[in-house]
Design a protein around this motif. Structure first.
Motif, PDB file in Angstrom:
ATOM      1  N   ARG A 152     -37.093  67.283 -15.371  1.00 60.70           N
ATOM      2  CA  ARG A 152     -35.826  67.367 -16.091  1.00 60.70           C
ATOM      3  C   ARG A 152     -34.868  66.279 -15.617  1.00 60.70           C
ATOM      4  N   ASN A 153     -34.640  66.183 -14.342  1.00 58.32           N
ATOM      5  CA  ASN A 153     -33.796  65.139 -13.769  1.00 58.32           C
ATOM      6  C   ASN A 153     -34.710  64.198 -13.001  1.00 58.32           C
ATOM      7  N   ILE A 154     -35.097  63.116 -13.648  1.00 58.02           N
ATOM      8  CA  ILE A 154     -36.065  62.212 -13.047  1.00 58.02           C
ATOM      9  C   ILE A 154     -35.366  61.287 -12.058  1.00 58.02           C
ATOM     10  N   ASN A 155     -35.892  61.254 -10.852  1.00 64.89           N
ATOM     11  CA  ASN A 155     -35.442  60.330  -9.834  1.00 64.89           C
ATOM     12  C   ASN A 155     -36.379  59.123  -9.892  1.00 64.89           C
ATOM     13  N   ALA A 156     -35.830  57.957 -10.201  1.00 60.31           N
ATOM     14  CA  ALA A 156     -36.655  56.769 -10.421  1.00 60.31           C
ATOM     15  C   ALA A 156     -37.464  56.390  -9.186  1.00 60.31           C
ATOM     16  N   PHE A 157     -36.940  56.648  -8.001  1.00 62.24           N
ATOM     17  CA  PHE A 157     -37.652  56.245  -6.786  1.00 62.24           C
ATOM     18  C   PHE A 157     -38.686  57.276  -6.354  1.00 62.24           C
ATOM     19  N   LYS A 158     -38.458  58.551  -6.669  1.00 67.41           N
ATOM     20  CA  LYS A 158     -39.370  59.603  -6.217  1.00 67.41           C
ATOM     21  C   LYS A 158     -40.376  60.004  -7.288  1.00 67.41           C
ATOM     22  N   ASP A 159     -39.921  60.238  -8.518  1.00 65.25           N
ATOM     23  CA  ASP A 159     -40.780  60.786  -9.556  1.00 65.25           C
ATOM     24  C   ASP A 159     -41.600  59.725 -10.295  1.00 65.25           C
ATOM     25  N   LEU A 160     -41.006  58.587 -10.592  1.00 68.70           N
ATOM     26  CA  LEU A 160     -41.714  57.588 -11.383  1.00 68.70           C
ATOM     27  C   LEU A 160     -42.856  56.935 -10.621  1.00 68.70           C
ATOM     28  N   THR A 161     -42.808  56.946  -9.308  1.00 65.66           N
ATOM     29  CA  THR A 161     -43.912  56.362  -8.535  1.00 65.66           C
ATOM     30  C   THR A 161     -45.135  57.261  -8.532  1.00 65.66           C
ATOM     31  N   THR A 162     -44.955  58.552  -8.790  1.00 73.92           N
ATOM     32  CA  THR A 162     -46.088  59.482  -8.789  1.00 73.92           C
ATOM     33  C   THR A 162     -46.536  59.862 -10.191  1.00 73.92           C
ATOM     34  N   TYR A 163     -45.798  59.449 -11.213  1.00 73.18           N
ATOM     35  CA  TYR A 163     -46.133  59.812 -12.588  1.00 73.18           C
ATOM     36  C   TYR A 163     -47.264  58.928 -13.086  1.00 73.18           C
ATOM     37  N   ARG A 164     -48.327  59.546 -13.614  1.00 74.74           N
ATOM     38  CA  ARG A 164     -49.461  58.795 -14.168  1.00 74.74           C
ATOM     39  C   ARG A 164     -49.302  58.679 -15.673  1.00 74.74           C
ATOM     40  N   LEU A 165     -48.958  57.497 -16.123  1.00 70.63           N
ATOM     41  CA  LEU A 165     -48.789  57.258 -17.548  1.00 70.63           C
ATOM     42  C   LEU A 165     -50.165  57.128 -18.192  1.00 70.63           C
ATOM     43  N   PRO A 166     -50.411  57.796 -19.316  1.00 72.27           N
ATOM     44  CA  PRO A 166     -51.718  57.656 -19.968  1.00 72.27           C
ATOM     45  C   PRO A 166     -51.889  56.244 -20.524  1.00 72.27           C
ATOM     46  N   LEU A 167     -53.141  55.888 -20.791  1.00 71.01           N
ATOM     47  CA  LEU A 167     -53.461  54.548 -21.269  1.00 71.01           C
ATOM     48  C   LEU A 167     -52.730  54.229 -22.573  1.00 71.01           C
ATOM     49  N   ALA A 168     -52.582  55.199 -23.440  1.00 73.19           N
ATOM     50  CA  ALA A 168     -51.853  54.979 -24.695  1.00 73.19           C
ATOM     51  C   ALA A 168     -50.396  54.605 -24.420  1.00 73.19           C
TER      52      ALA A 168
END
Length: 143
Positions: free
Chosen positions: A12-28
């Motif tokens: 809900r509240n994404i922290n760019a330094f903590k959450d985006l480094t662990t998020y796996r974006l799908p190939l699409a």
């Protein structure tokens, strides 16, 4: 609690330094981001594209300048760097074209399933990179 009923994480509240480094974006998702990046790259290098086109078709003398830009360089820019920029433009054009056709196909036929997104993303990346390698080999004089 079974594996299927495990609660998935909510962002809900994404922290760019903590959450985006662990998020796996799908190939699409990567293909979609690269579609935007390739369009931006072509837009930013549009003055160079227009100059290259104009120089290549104006006259025989200007065509020699065009060819020399890729062999001897252009001012302080070496020829190998001009070839790398041209290779980046080749990839940007091919990827943007193929990914754009992919997006149009998905819009026209409502093909928005996860399986189609994955398979069409693989096809888009493989085709754009494969064609870029073939044209890059020609650009660098391998055939």
């Amino acid at each position: 609690m079974t594996e299927l009923s495990k609660k998935r994480p909510e962002f809900r509240n994404i922290n760019a330094f903590k959450d985006l480094t662990t998020y796996r974006l799908p190939l699409a998702g990567w293909v979609s981001i690269l579609h935007r990046a390739s369009g931006g790259l072509m837009f930013l290098l549009l003055p160079l594209i227009v100059w290259l086109f104009d120089t290549s078709v104006s006259s025989e003398i200007s065509y020699d300048v065009f060819r020399a830009a890729f062999s001897a360089g252009l001012g302080f820019v070496p020829g190998w760097f001009m070839k790398l920029v041209a290779l980046a433009l080749i990839w940007a054009y091919l990827h943007h074209l193929i990914a754009g056709v992919r997006h149009l196909y998905m819009d026209m036929f409502h093909a928005v399933s996860k399986a189609f997104g994955q398979s069409s993303a693989i096809f888009t990346l493989a085709l754009s990179i494969g064609l870029t390698l073939i044209l890059g080999a020609k650009l660098f004089g391998l055939y």
